[in-house]
Scaffold this motif. Structure first.
Motif, PDB file in Angstrom:
ATOM      1  N   HIS A 183       3.535  -8.699  -1.546  1.00 22.38           N
ATOM      2  CA  HIS A 183       2.069  -8.600  -2.081  1.00 22.38           C
ATOM      3  C   HIS A 183       1.974  -7.289  -2.944  1.00 22.38           C
ATOM      4  O   HIS A 183       1.294  -7.129  -3.881  1.00 22.38           O
ATOM      5  N   LEU A 184       2.663  -6.178  -2.542  1.00 27.80           N
ATOM      6  CA  LEU A 184       2.641  -4.960  -2.954  1.00 27.80           C
ATOM      7  C   LEU A 184       3.072  -5.219  -4.540  1.00 27.80           C
ATOM      8  O   LEU A 184       2.612  -4.522  -5.547  1.00 27.80           O
ATOM      9  N   ALA A 185       4.144  -5.747  -4.656  1.00 31.32           N
ATOM     10  CA  ALA A 185       4.766  -5.998  -5.925  1.00 31.32           C
ATOM     11  C   ALA A 185       3.725  -6.708  -7.115  1.00 31.32           C
ATOM     12  O   ALA A 185       3.479  -6.310  -7.996  1.00 31.32           O
ATOM     13  N   ALA A 186       3.103  -7.747  -6.477  1.00 30.69           N
ATOM     14  CA  ALA A 186       1.988  -8.627  -7.280  1.00 30.69           C
ATOM     15  C   ALA A 186       0.899  -7.575  -7.305  1.00 30.69           C
ATOM     16  O   ALA A 186       0.355  -7.632  -8.575  1.00 30.69           O
ATOM     17  N   LEU A 187       0.276  -7.027  -6.569  1.00 32.91           N
ATOM     18  CA  LEU A 187      -0.819  -6.070  -6.588  1.00 32.91           C
ATOM     19  C   LEU A 187      -0.476  -5.184  -7.763  1.00 32.91           C
ATOM     20  O   LEU A 187      -1.279  -4.585  -8.427  1.00 32.91           O
ATOM     21  N   MET A 188       0.729  -4.301  -7.523  1.00 31.09           N
ATOM     22  CA  MET A 188       1.219  -3.125  -8.326  1.00 31.09           C
ATOM     23  C   MET A 188       1.175  -3.710  -9.986  1.00 31.09           C
ATOM     24  O   MET A 188       0.376  -3.179 -10.778  1.00 31.09           O
ATOM     25  N   GLU A 189       1.505  -5.015 -10.107  1.00 32.54           N
ATOM     26  CA  GLU A 189       1.660  -5.581 -11.485  1.00 32.54           C
ATOM     27  C   GLU A 189       0.089  -5.911 -12.069  1.00 32.54           C
ATOM     28  O   GLU A 189       0.065  -5.403 -13.279  1.00 32.54           O
ATOM     29  N   GLY A 211      -4.141  -0.100  -1.773  1.00 32.06           N
ATOM     30  CA  GLY A 211      -4.108  -0.123  -0.268  1.00 32.06           C
ATOM     31  C   GLY A 211      -5.203  -1.038   0.413  1.00 32.06           C
ATOM     32  O   GLY A 211      -4.812  -1.983   1.200  1.00 32.06           O
ATOM     33  N   LYS A 212      -6.477  -1.236  -0.159  1.00 28.41           N
ATOM     34  CA  LYS A 212      -7.181  -1.776   0.259  1.00 28.41           C
ATOM     35  C   LYS A 212      -7.094  -3.484  -0.136  1.00 28.41           C
ATOM     36  O   LYS A 212      -7.011  -4.262   0.661  1.00 28.41           O
ATOM     37  N   LYS A 213      -6.353  -3.663  -1.144  1.00 32.09           N
ATOM     38  CA  LYS A 213      -6.024  -4.981  -1.687  1.00 32.09           C
ATOM     39  C   LYS A 213      -4.857  -5.544  -0.818  1.00 32.09           C
ATOM     40  O   LYS A 213      -4.815  -6.598  -0.495  1.00 32.09           O
ATOM     41  N   LEU A 214      -3.931  -4.746  -0.492  1.00 31.26           N
ATOM     42  CA  LEU A 214      -2.668  -5.163   0.303  1.00 31.26           C
ATOM     43  C   LEU A 214      -3.498  -5.400   1.753  1.00 31.26           C
ATOM     44  O   LEU A 214      -2.990  -6.688   2.165  1.00 31.26           O
ATOM     45  N   ILE A 215      -4.309  -4.469   2.313  1.00 31.74           N
ATOM     46  CA  ILE A 215      -4.563  -4.796   3.633  1.00 31.74           C
ATOM     47  C   ILE A 215      -5.231  -6.223   3.555  1.00 31.74           C
ATOM     48  O   ILE A 215      -5.090  -6.976   4.631  1.00 31.74           O
ATOM     49  N   ALA A 216      -6.062  -6.565   2.790  1.00 30.24           N
ATOM     50  CA  ALA A 216      -6.892  -7.682   2.380  1.00 30.24           C
ATOM     51  C   ALA A 216      -5.938  -8.808   2.352  1.00 30.24           C
ATOM     52  O   ALA A 216      -5.961 -10.173   2.975  1.00 30.24           O
ATOM     53  N   ALA A 217      -4.714  -8.747   1.488  1.00 32.52           N
ATOM     54  CA  ALA A 217      -3.812  -9.880   1.170  1.00 32.52           C
ATOM     55  C   ALA A 217      -3.219 -10.151   2.498  1.00 32.52           C
ATOM     56  O   ALA A 217      -2.949 -11.371   2.544  1.00 32.52           O
ATOM     57  N   LEU A 218      -3.015  -9.144   3.413  1.00 27.88           N
ATOM     58  CA  LEU A 218      -2.163  -9.559   4.610  1.00 27.88           C
ATOM     59  C   LEU A 218      -3.094 -10.099   5.701  1.00 27.88           C
ATOM     60  O   LEU A 218      -2.722 -10.859   6.508  1.00 27.88           O
ATOM     61  N   SER A 219      -4.241  -9.401   5.932  1.00 22.82           N
ATOM     62  CA  SER A 219      -5.123  -9.637   6.982  1.00 22.82           C
ATOM     63  C   SER A 219      -6.238 -10.559   6.897  1.00 22.82           C
ATOM     64  O   SER A 219      -6.758 -10.915   7.930  1.00 22.82           O
ATOM     65  N   GLU A 220      -6.897 -10.791   5.812  1.00 25.96           N
ATOM     66  CA  GLU A 220      -8.004 -11.741   5.523  1.00 25.96           C
ATOM     67  C   GLU A 220      -7.753 -12.966   6.044  1.00 25.96           C
ATOM     68  O   GLU A 220      -6.877 -13.683   6.075  1.00 25.96           O
ATOM     69  N   ILE A 221      -8.751 -13.548   7.143  1.00 25.69           N
ATOM     70  CA  ILE A 221      -8.717 -14.944   7.661  1.00 25.69           C
ATOM     71  C   ILE A 221      -9.139 -15.926   6.508  1.00 25.69           C
ATOM     72  O   ILE A 221     -10.223 -15.982   6.196  1.00 25.69           O
ATOM     73  N   ILE A 222      -8.174 -16.802   6.116  1.00 22.35           N
ATOM     74  CA  ILE A 222      -8.543 -17.742   5.058  1.00 22.35           C
ATOM     75  C   ILE A 222      -8.197 -18.999   5.592  1.00 22.35           C
ATOM     76  O   ILE A 222      -8.150 -19.288   6.775  1.00 22.35           O
ATOM     77  N   GLU A 223      -8.037 -20.183   4.611  1.00 24.95           N
ATOM     78  CA  GLU A 223      -8.038 -21.513   5.380  1.00 24.95           C
ATOM     79  C   GLU A 223      -6.847 -21.557   6.050  1.00 24.95           C
ATOM     80  O   GLU A 223      -6.710 -22.283   7.140  1.00 24.95           O
ATOM     81  N   ASP A 224      -5.469 -20.828   5.750  1.00 27.12           N
ATOM     82  CA  ASP A 224      -4.330 -21.018   6.635  1.00 27.12           C
ATOM     83  C   ASP A 224      -4.097 -19.849   7.435  1.00 27.12           C
ATOM     84  O   ASP A 224      -3.196 -19.323   8.050  1.00 27.12           O
ATOM     85  N   GLY A 225      -5.260 -19.120   7.816  1.00 28.28           N
ATOM     86  CA  GLY A 225      -5.214 -18.102   8.725  1.00 28.28           C
ATOM     87  C   GLY A 225      -4.968 -16.883   8.300  1.00 28.28           C
ATOM     88  O   GLY A 225      -5.634 -16.440   7.103  1.00 28.28           O
ATOM     89  N   GLY A 267      -6.535   9.604  11.201  1.00 21.53           N
ATOM     90  CA  GLY A 267      -7.039   8.289  11.586  1.00 21.53           C
ATOM     91  C   GLY A 267      -8.101   7.832  10.783  1.00 21.53           C
ATOM     92  O   GLY A 267      -8.113   7.992   9.526  1.00 21.53           O
ATOM     93  N   ALA A 268      -9.066   7.309  11.406  1.00 21.26           N
ATOM     94  CA  ALA A 268     -10.149   6.381  10.647  1.00 21.26           C
ATOM     95  C   ALA A 268     -10.860   7.337   9.878  1.00 21.26           C
ATOM     96  O   ALA A 268     -11.556   6.837   8.913  1.00 21.26           O
ATOM     97  N   SER A 269     -10.909   8.653  10.177  1.00 18.57           N
ATOM     98  CA  SER A 269     -11.843   9.681   9.372  1.00 18.57           C
ATOM     99  C   SER A 269     -11.095  10.033   8.311  1.00 18.57           C
ATOM    100  O   SER A 269     -11.595  10.616   7.416  1.00 18.57           O
ATOM    101  N   GLY A 270      -9.678   9.703   8.269  1.00 22.71           N
ATOM    102  CA  GLY A 270      -9.024  10.267   6.716  1.00 22.71           C
ATOM    103  C   GLY A 270      -9.037   9.435   5.778  1.00 22.71           C
ATOM    104  O   GLY A 270      -9.327   8.244   5.951  1.00 22.71           O
ATOM    105  N   PRO A 271      -8.576   9.735   4.395  1.00 23.77           N
ATOM    106  CA  PRO A 271      -8.462   8.887   3.549  1.00 23.77           C
ATOM    107  C   PRO A 271      -7.236   7.744   3.805  1.00 23.77           C
ATOM    108  O   PRO A 271      -6.295   7.775   4.483  1.00 23.77           O
ATOM    109  N   LEU A 272      -7.638   6.613   3.265  1.00 21.39           N
ATOM    110  CA  LEU A 272      -6.653   5.395   3.238  1.00 21.39           C
ATOM    111  C   LEU A 272      -5.340   5.765   2.926  1.00 21.39           C
ATOM    112  O   LEU A 272      -4.201   5.172   3.205  1.00 21.39           O
TER     113      LEU A 272
END
Length: 904
Positions: free
Chosen positions: A98-104, A175-189, A202-207
């Motif tokens: 996913h990172l390679a595709a997003l980087m491109e 980073g945001k796109k990678l998280i979505a690519a891995l964790s968003e629930i779509i048709e196949d979970g 932590g959550a208050s720090g930069p991504l």
């Protein structure tokens, strides 16, 4: 044995197959071999070839793989290693793909990110933390990630329509796109749930964070629990150069250069917080009991058991930095930090708990670690565990948890619980009267003087400047130590409790600012008793331990302290450790010192326990010095840029105490250096090696020094060359050497380096000692007597005590007699050239009829006694070994009698 019906217990497996019956055939094609060997790229290509977008294709691959694992695991074809290896491999693959595709995609829109300082193209490092970082990922686990980019800068725009971004914004979007690519629930979970909570702040720090930001955070704000988390950090993506730079930042944060026993309390506190939260959840939700991960005796406690040793010792021992819990536990057994039986049982419990955890997750592909509430689900889990019923499952679970909890408590239980014994009540160190009364009650010989010393130490600026937690710990240690000090004098039947307390307070003062040492003594109370006993027995031992408190670690383990030293093992360990630190001369020098001090301290402990004779101790100390010298020579040679060969044709020859294998704790080394090498650069390079060797041995580093080196016995002494060729040394000994140099040669031997040179030296030595001196016997006698007089004049004794070493009838007289007889009689009796020690040579002279055999034995006994008395004096810190004349008068008389006969 195969049990296909168990697959039906997984509702997730059944739902996935039911949605598309053709999937059963695809699973059947892949489960015939370990899935950790599956080529994921090929399986993904199958999905993509059908026109399925990458996010869906990855999810379909993930579901296929998990169902395949469920089948192989439940049918008995896959073990825990395959399951976690497969899941870790899938997570790594999904991130990289996913990172390679997003980087491109992002480079096409915004240009290539480039570093301001380096001008290099930038790649994002995705750090896998937790179980993924350790290569032990669950089947339904989330993945803990941290995103790091090497350096700040901007993207380089090269095409129309591209919009420039800062590197931070560029990687933040990725980073945001990678998280979505891995964790968003779509048709196949989803592919993996992603948790970013371990990133800096932590959550208050930069991504995403730059490498500089990570470094600053870890140095300034990094907390103790984060060290535990970063043990597992593993870069899944990124350029190797950047990964190495990140590792150089993280390593000193995670692994301290010293033994960090303070981490025990930190993990104890972290564990208490976890347990409190689990208990709260179980009170709110009684159906969530039996948490196999975070509950008492669960997986997390096994992880803590492994990683506490990593955090304590990993700074000094790189072999303890493995990210895998299983590999770390095995290493603890190899290094005897845990017994092999305990480690085997912990590994068995870990496998049971992880397998149970997987079966809990097989039910519905849920991220759960607790037994289900429904009885039918509990029964299904029991069947998947191949157990007859739920009751048996609970019994087995309880058995493992009880064992794990007992091992956890052995290390992490709080050692500062109050004692009902009044002698252990905290002492009021602000009140001199109170302290004096306590010491008097304990039986101290001079309570007023000891109380004054104790209160003065407590009120010293060094102690007053300590953190409150360290002062509290030190107060507890002093309170615990006082009865031990009093009892040490009683048990020994001699010595002063006040003197021992003074030594102990000097030690406490030296370690006052080193919380790790205070923690060690707190966490392992038996070590405090050993410290007290050692300091009562020997003033020199107290001084040595105070100078090298890192050696406290050596007092933890009875086996290590009592084992016969194996110097071949030490040599192998030094080769490995010095090789790991290649290029870091200071660290290599410290490694040599740490190893030498540790082995010497073990010998000291055995010595004080009465397990070693003086002769045996000297043999061990001499062998230890040989090993250190050999390791130092090879390591120093590798630092010489102009060296002309990989293995130097160079040898160290030992004289004096090392040559005679009579080394003591603080002896210096009398050595010379020989080489046998025709290369035109040889003399220059070996002179440089000798100089570097002396520097490595004598320099003071944070770990202390090794030995003082004396090279005055080389050909032509201080005016001669530092190194000699073997041929030149032979010519010198045959034609130019003074008689006293031949006398010194009686106690010389090959010590370290090239064994062939060592053999040539021994042949030269033998030939020189066997020279026929019958025509010059009076000259030989006169020269030996003149040398003896010069030595006695240089060490006058103006006291009424007898100097065991220098006075007439003492040890040097015995040594001179032996050396004289070797030089006089070896031409006819070649056995005398053997370097077997003074007592053995005296006995041989008696057997050969050179001296009276009975008198030879008596003088040998005198030498043995004097060495023992000298050793005892030096253990008490006395440089001049002098005793009441009456203690040795009969023995001195025998030595003087033999002296008269030998030199008559």
């Amino acid at each position: 044995m195969s049990n296909p019906s168990l697959v039906s217990e997984s509702r997730f497996y059944q739902r996935w197959i039911a949605a598309d019956p053709g999937r059963a055939g695809r699973i059947g094609k892949i489960v015939g071999q370990p899935l950790s060997r599956l080529v994921l790229q090929e399986e993904l290509a199958t999905e993509l070839a059908a026109g399925i977008p990458l996010p869906r294709a990855m999810r379909r691959l993930r579901n296929l793989l998990i169902c395949g694992l469920i089948q192989r695991d439940l049918e008995g074809h896959a073990d825990l290693a395959e399951v976690v290896d497969t899941m870790t491999g899938l997570a790594d693959f999904a991130i990289r793909t996913h990172l390679a595709a997003l980087m491109e995609e992002m480079v096409a829109s915004h240009g290539q990110p480039v570093g301001h300082d380096s001008g290099r193209a930038q790649e994002m490092m995705v750090l896998a933390m937790g179980k993924q970082g350790g290569g032990e990922l669950n089947v339904s686990s989330d993945i803990d990630l941290i995103f790091v980019y090497p350096e700040d800068g901007e993207t380089v725009v090269t095409l129309p329509g591209q919009r420039q971004l800062s590197n931070h914004e560029f990687f933040n979007r990725i980073g945001k796109k990678l998280i979505a690519a891995l964790s968003e629930i779509i048709e196949d979970g989803f592919t993996f749930r992603v948790d970013m909570a371990l990133r800096p702040n932590g959550a208050s720090g930069p991504l995403v964070a730059s490498l500089n930001m990570v470094e600053e955070y870890l140095i300034v704000q990094g907390r103790e629990w984060e060290r535990y988390a970063w043990v597992k950090a593993r870069a899944v993506t990124g350029a190797q150069e950047d990964i190495d730079a990140l590792d150089a930042v993280v390593r000193p944060f995670v692994y301290r250069r010293y033994l960090d026993f303070g981490v025990i309390d930190a993990i104890r506190n972290m564990h208490a917080q976890i347990r409190a939260e689990v208990n709260r959840q179980e009170r709110l939700h009684p159906d969530r009991s039996n948490n196999v991960k975070l509950g008492r005796g669960g997986i997390r406690e096994i992880e803590f058991l492994a990683q506490v040793f990593q955090l304590i010792r990993g700074g000094r021992d790189a072999t303890l930095r493995d990210r895998s819990t299983r590999a770390t536990l095995r290493m603890l057994a190899d290094k005897e930090l845990m017994s092999a039986d305990t480690v085997a049982r912990l590994l068995g419990s870990y496998s049971f708990l992880r397998n149970l955890e997987h079966r809990l997750q097989y039910l519905d592909d849920a991220q759960t670690h607790t037994l289900p509430a429904r009885e039918e689900d509990q029964a299904a889990v029991a069947r998947m565990m191949k157990l007859p019923d739920v009751a048996t499952l609970l019994d087995r679970l309880d058995e493992h948890r009880v064992f794990v909890a007992s091992q956890f408590d052995a290390i992490f239980s709080d050692k500062n619980e109050d004692s009902s014994d009044p002698a252990h009540e905290p002492i009021d160190l602000e009140s001199l009267e109170s302290v004096e009364a306590r010491l008097a009650a304990l039986g101290f010989d001079e309570p007023a003087q000891a109380a004054h010393r104790l209160v003065s130490t407590w009120k010293s600026p060094r102690v007053q400047a300590m953190a409150d937690a360290s002062r509290t710990r030190m107060l507890a240690l002093v309170t615990a130590a006082l009865p031990l000090v009093a009892n040490a004098a009683i048990e020994a039947g001699s010595g002063s409790a006040g003197a021992t307390l003074g030594r102990l307070l000097g030690f406490f003062d030296a370690i006052a600012r080193r919380s790790a040492y205070l923690s060690l003594l707190t966490e392992y109370p038996h070590t405090l008793k050993r410290v007290v006993d050692m300091m009562h027995a020997s003033g020199w031992a107290a001084t040595f331990l105070t100078s090298h408190p890192v050696l406290l670690d050596e007092l933890l383990d009875d086996h290590a302290r009592e084992a016969v030293p194996d110097f071949q093992v030490l040599a192998a360990e030094l080769r490995e450790q010095l090789g790991t630190a290649a290029g870091d001369t200071e660290r290599q020098m410290d490694l040599l010192r740490e190893a030498h001090h540790a082995y010497m301290f073990r010998l000291l402990a055995q010595d004080l326990a009465g397990l070693l004779t003086v002769e045996r101790l000297a043999d061990f100390l001499s062998a230890l010095a040989d090993t250190i010298v050999a390791a130092c020579i090879q390591a120093a040679w590798e630092t010489i840029a102009t060296r002309h060969c990989e293995v130097p044709k160079f040898a160290v020859i030992a004289y004096g105490k090392l040559g005679g294998k009579e080394l003591g704790y603080v002896s210096d080394l009398d050595v010379i250096f020989l080489f046998d090498d025709a290369d035109q650069e040889a003399a220059f390079n070996y002179a440089k090696l000798a100089q570097r060797f002396i520097t490595w041995m004598t320099s003071t580093t944070p770990a202390g020094i090794l030995f003082d080196i004396d090279t005055a016995l080389r050909p032509d002494g201080a005016s001669g060359m530092l190194v000699s060729s073997v041929a030149a040394f032979e010519r010198y000994q045959q034609n130019s050497a003074w008689l006293w140099e031949h006398q010194a040669l009686t106690r010389a031997r090959f010590c370290a380096g090239d064994a062939a040179i060592g053999a040539r030296f021994e042949a030269i030595r033998d030939n020189v000692l066997r020279l026929d001196r019958s025509a010059k016997l009076e000259e030989l006698k006169d020269e030996v007597l003149k040398m003896r007089k010069r030595m006695r004049d240089a060490h006058p004794n103006r006291t009424a005590l007898f100097d065991l070493k220098h006075d007439a009838g003492g040890m040097i007289d015995i040594e001179f007699m032996v050396q004289y007889m070797v030089l006089r009689y070896s031409a006819a009796q070649p056995g005398l050239t053997l370097n077997t020690g003074n007592i053995a040579l005296l006995r041989l002279c008696g057997e050969l009829g050179i001296i009276d055999p009975l008198l030879a034995g008596e003088v040998g006994d005198a030498y043995r006694l004097m060495r023992k008395l000298q050793h005892q004096q030096r253990l008490q810190g006395q440089d001049n070994a002098r005793v009441e004349p009456a203690r040795v008068a009969p023995h001195v008389g025998k030595v003087q009698e033999l002296w008269g006969k030998v030199f008559s």
